[in-house]
Design a protein around this motif. Structure first.
Motif, PDB file in Angstrom:
ATOM      1  N   GLN A  42     -28.350   1.973 -38.598  1.00 39.34           N
ATOM      2  CA  GLN A  42     -28.654   1.276 -37.352  1.00 39.34           C
ATOM      3  C   GLN A  42     -30.141   0.920 -37.288  1.00 39.34           C
ATOM      4  O   GLN A  42     -31.005   1.792 -37.370  1.00 39.34           O
ATOM      5  CB  GLN A  42     -28.296   2.151 -36.151  1.00 39.34           C
ATOM      6  N   SER A  49     -24.830   0.354 -28.292  1.00 38.82           N
ATOM      7  CA  SER A  49     -23.710  -0.496 -27.911  1.00 38.82           C
ATOM      8  C   SER A  49     -23.644  -1.753 -28.779  1.00 38.82           C
ATOM      9  O   SER A  49     -22.570  -2.130 -29.275  1.00 38.82           O
ATOM     10  CB  SER A  49     -23.828  -0.884 -26.438  1.00 38.82           C
ATOM     11  N   LYS A  52     -22.604  -0.786 -32.453  1.00 37.30           N
ATOM     12  CA  LYS A  52     -21.177  -0.500 -32.589  1.00 37.30           C
ATOM     13  C   LYS A  52     -20.351  -1.784 -32.602  1.00 37.30           C
ATOM     14  O   LYS A  52     -19.390  -1.917 -33.353  1.00 37.30           O
ATOM     15  CB  LYS A  52     -20.705   0.415 -31.454  1.00 37.30           C
TER      16      LYS A  52
END
Length: 277
Positions: A42, A49, A52
């Protein structure tokens, strides 16, 4: 039986796909899981959010790409594609992810293509080396230049240690493939040594009828690699089976020294490596 077939979408990886498809056809019933591990972390600037959502979209897109890639590979018929599973796994480490997924899915084999000059040489580098030395699941290493064909003739290279345990695994595979298997052993103590003769008698058991022992004298002037190169170069088996001790450098001690880079048979012959118990 489940086989985890790894791919990175490269042309080299297609040989593993073709081998696995042919293997599945030959034993009639193996489930193929086509798997690609994609390293991803990431980004610091992304919130959880958004990350994902991106992962979900990318996984869907890459799964479709994986299906197309497998379908476009020659030798893989639609029936196999329809029965197979396609998995994209985002991970921080490719090799460990492959092992973890294979174990979690209770796969009997991991099938991976190797690049370059030869299987046994290339087992010392990159993904395949790690899998061979750490995976509890046996690894099928397929040369990048391998031409798919039926597996009929198998050479199982044995040191005659843990023989019954190994023979049980080899006999099961031989029965599924309906092949002819020889157990090649170089007798350090001599062909007629009592211990050697005792081990040879094990092959007379009903469970091992399909496996014939081939015990040869050890010529200390040549390394094991040289002897295997010469022998397998003459016999041309369709599959080589090895058992290796993991995490102890055994495999590297066996194949890295001397003329390992010149193993001519390894450019053509798939090798199945079981972890030695």
């Amino acid at each position: 039986m489940k086989i985890l077939v790894t791919t990175d979408f490269s042309l080299n990886s297609k040989t593993a796909i073709q081998f696995a498809a042919n293997f599945s056809n030959q034993i009639k019933g193996a489930e193929l899981i086509f798997y690609s591990a994609v390293e991803m972390m990431q980004p610091a600037s992304w919130n959880l959010s958004f990350y994902k959502k991106y992962v979900a979209e990318e996984k869907h897109r890459l799964t479709k790409e994986l299906e197309k890639f497998i379908s476009s590979t020659s030798g893989v018929n639609k029936n196999i594609v329809n029965k197979s599973k396609f998995v994209i796994d985002f991970t921080k480490g490719t090799e460990k992810a492959i092992i973890d997924y294979a174990a979690k899915s209770k796969c009997q084999f991991i099938c991976i293509a190797t690049n370059g000059a030869g299987v046994l040489r290339k087992l010392m580098g990159t993904h395949t080396s790690y899998l061979v030395n750490h995976s509890p699941v046996p690894v099928m290493a397929i040369p990048s230049k391998y031409k798919t064909k039926a597996i009929k003739k198998i050479t199982y290279v044995s040191d005659f240690e843990n023989l019954v345990t190994e023979l049980n695994k080899v006999a099961k595979l031989n029965s599924l493939l309906k092949g002819q298997t020889e157990a090649l052993h170089y007798a350090r103590m001599g062909v007629n040594h009592p211990d050697t003769l005792k081990k040879i008698k094990i092959f007379s058991k009903a469970n091992y009828i399909g496996i014939k022992p081939n015990v040869l004298e050890t010529n200390i002037e040549y390394s094991l690699v040289d002897r295997l190169t010469k022998y397998i170069g003459k016999q041309h088996p369709d599959l080589i089976i090895l058992f290796t001790r993991q995490k102890k450098g055994f495999f590297e001690q066996l194949f890295l020294p001397s003329k390992a880079a010149e193993l001519t048979f390894s450019t053509k012959i798939p090798t199945l490596i079981y972890p030695k118990k």
